[in-house]
Design an enzyme around this catalytic site. Structure first.
Site, mmCIF file in Angstrom:
data_model
loop_
_atom_site.group_PDB
_atom_site.id
_atom_site.type_symbol
_atom_site.label_atom_id
_atom_site.label_comp_id
_atom_site.label_asym_id
_atom_site.label_seq_id
_atom_site.Cartn_x
_atom_site.Cartn_y
_atom_site.Cartn_z
ATOM 1 N N SER A 214 22.267 -63.819 24.688
ATOM 2 C CA SER A 214 22.195 -65.133 25.345
ATOM 3 C C SER A 214 21.139 -66.080 24.822
ATOM 4 C CB SER A 214 21.993 -64.940 26.858
ATOM 5 O OG SER A 214 23.165 -64.415 27.423
ATOM 6 N N LYS B 17 14.304 -71.962 30.814
ATOM 7 C CA LYS B 17 15.639 -71.640 31.341
ATOM 8 C C LYS B 17 15.548 -71.435 32.845
ATOM 9 C CE LYS B 17 19.421 -68.320 30.545
ATOM 10 N NZ LYS B 17 19.798 -67.083 29.819
ATOM 11 N N SER C 210 24.184 -67.432 27.494
ATOM 12 C CA SER C 210 23.963 -68.185 28.703
ATOM 13 C C SER C 210 22.829 -69.214 28.610
ATOM 14 C CB SER C 210 23.682 -67.243 29.867
ATOM 15 O OG SER C 210 22.547 -66.491 29.593
#
Lengths: 97, 489
Positions: B183, B84, B159
């Site tokens: 997330s 990420k 996210s």
């Protein structure tokens, strides 16, 4: 409790060090009011005898350690991301003009 | 194990590693396969912000040489892993999905990515996210939008939407995400994969760009529970560079002993969920009962305050965490500022998106003199109540089960109200507030063909319990673990 008004949003922008346009201030005011209204129901929770949770790992970790020098980043590496630098120093505009 | 020429992307991370170790595939072949897939398929979903072509191929070549020399190979040998884009990889751009850090190059490795590479994993690229991990749909990214591989009209969640979409589409078998209020788990649920959040402090946050420092944890998104357990074996250790890192040794999660467990369900909290989601949830609980585990009703009434508590604490911490972005030492610097005050204000105005500004201002509001006691301190006290109620519940049962989210993924662009967007986190935020480990695993499909998720939360440091039951569910319901049709071949 501080009321949410256009003036208080401007003050929050000042405190947060973010410049907002007039249009942004209006939208932010609407959103902040909605968020504030949503969290209001927490006031109904009885927390009179409750300690606030300040550290999630309290009792497991010590938050103090020896003041010793650890990893030191090389100057070139640090400066590689600095937008404006000269002779190893970071450049910024004056505080007051 | 590579049997009958099964395409590599249909294998789990463990199976890919085994194929490499047995000599069935080289690291270069594995890496090339996934890079090819990313190059040709990522344009459909926009999962990646950067692809490490040179780095990954160089690492694969080096690994092949290492194997040829008979050297000891790591637990993650040849497994391609995406990261990420709020987690540092030295020398690579870390954008955090933000204009502010569009050109920021990480000067150091995060502990997480260093540990992965030490075990011979191949980092294959960076994945998209909501800006600074603030959001639930990956629509807040400055870089691009990401779409759900099950239906590109729908969001992958957020996210960690890029990581979830990449794994779901089998562009890589494993990805790292970060979880502050759900997330990792929410996008895992929306994309039909496994997403795991460790106990707070189990995985080092060094090199993770901070959002809510008492809530953030790095964790894996994978296609199987075994892969998630394997990643946790590698990442779950103390780090001297993270003062909140717990002082425990790595654990071996591969050993699965069988014992009957008690699983608590807070039925009163589940009244608002979709009928279909509830049906699948109950079906999975019945599956666990057939395996001999006991399902009991538990009282988690305080958890109804979790989302509001999370709003306050996360925003307060975000306003502090993002104060460092001032345009001086790194990141976007506004042009033409006449003084230092203007430099800060205009750099942050230009660099941050709307959601980030909203949360910073809300955080500043709840911390202001006159508000701090009423909001921030209040939230900290409610957090104590939540932690205490979980302690009571875990004296009655081993795990708590809920659906991961009340419904399936939302259509891209359908939810403009940021408050409404956050409501998908209603079942996930409690684990972050209490610092507990939690997993989401696939749990069936809606009539529209969108995945549901099943969440298990465990007591502090009880990751092994979670993996045990999650794997039992995976074996009982293999049909829940599928690949989107557009990405099978």
């Amino acid at each position: 409790m501080i009321q949410l008004t256009r003036e208080s949003v401007q003050k929050l922008c000042q405190q947060s060090q973010i410049h907002c346009t007039r249009e942004e201030e209006i939208l932010l005011l609407e959103d902040l009011i909605k968020m504030r209204n949503y969290i209001e129901f927490l006031q109904a929770v009885d927390t009179r005898a409750i300690e606030p949770c300040t550290h999630i790992s309290k009792g497991v970790l010590s938050f103090f350690r020896e003041d010793t020098v650890g990893f030191v980043m090389a100057e070139e590496e640090f400066l590689s991301n600095v937008p404006c630098h000269k002779l190893g120093m970071v450049c910024v505009p004056p505080i007051l003009k | 194990m590579q049997k009958n020429n099964v395409p590599l992307h249909l294998l789990s991370g463990c199976q890919i590693r085994d194929a490499f170790l047995k000599g069935e595939k080289t690291a270069t072949e594995i890496c090339t396969h996934f890079l090819y897939r990313i190059t040709h398929l990522d344009n459909k979903i926009g999962a990646f912000t950067e692809i490490f072509y040179k780095r990954a191929l160089a690492a694969a070549k080096q690994l092949d040489e290492k194997k040829a020399q008979g050297k000891l190979l790591g637990k993650l040998a040849a497994i391609p892993i995406a990261v990420k884009d709020n987690i540092h990889v030295k020398g690579e751009i870390t954008t955090c999905g933000s204009r502010f850090l569009q050109n920021y190059r990480a000067p150091f490795d995060s502990t997480a990515t260093r540990l992965l590479e030490e075990e011979d994993a191949i980092l294959i690229g960076k994945t998209n996210l909501d800006e600074f991990a603030m959001g639930s749909s990956t629509e807040n990214s400055f870089i691009k939008k990401t779409y759900n591989p099950w239906d590109i009209g729908f969001s992958p969640g957020g996210s960690s939407g890029g990581s979830a979409a990449a794994v779901s589409a089998r562009l890589c078998p494993i990805a790292l995400g970060s979880d502050t209020g759900g997330s990792i788990r929410q996008p895992a649920s929306y994309c039909g994969i496994v997403g795991f959040k460790p106990t707070y402090g189990r995985v080092s946050r060094y090199g993770l760009v901070a959002f809510g420092s008492s809530l953030d944890q790095i964790g894996p998104l994978t296609t199987t529970v075994s892969d998630a357990a394997l990643i946790m074996e590698v990442l779950g250790r103390q780090c001297e560079k993270d003062a909140t890192s717990l002082p425990y040794n790595p654990l071996d999660y591969s050993v699965r002993t069988y014992e009957k467990l008690k699983i608590g369900v807070p039925w009163r909290l589940l009244e608002g969920i979709e009928k279909e989601s509830k049906a699948y949830f109950i079906h999975s609980l019945k599956g666990l009962q057939k395996l001999g585990h006991e399902i009991i009703d538990v009282d988690l009434c305080v958890v109804k305050y979790a989302l509001a508590t999370y709003f306050i604490i996360a925003a307060a911490e975000a306003s502090t965490s993002l104060a460092r972005f001032d345009g001086v030492r790194y990141g976007r610097q506004a042009v033409g500022a006449e003084n230092l005050d203007q430099l800060y204000k205009y750099s942050r105005q230009e660099g941050f998106g709307a959601e980030v500004k909203r949360r910073i201002l809300f955080g500043t509001y709840v911390l202001s003199a006159g508000n701090e006691e009423a909001y921030y301190r209040k939230a900290q006290k409610v957090r104590t109540l939540i932690i205490d109620q979980f302690k009571t519940v875990f004296s009655e049962c081993d795990l708590v089960a809920t659906p991961t989210v009340p419904a399936t993924a939302m259509k891209v662009g359908s939810i403009k109200d940021p408050l409404k967007m956050s409501l998908s986190d209603v079942y996930t935020t409690a684990a972050n507030l209490a610092g507990l480990p939690a997993i989401s695993i696939p749990n069936g499909f809606s009539d529209q063909g969108l995945p549901y998720g099943f969440q298990l939360m465990g007591a502090h440091l009880k990751e092994d319990c979670i993996f045990k039951i999650a794997e039992a569910l995976q074996m009982a319901f293999p049909s829940h673990f599928q690949i989107p049709a557009a990405f099978r071949s």
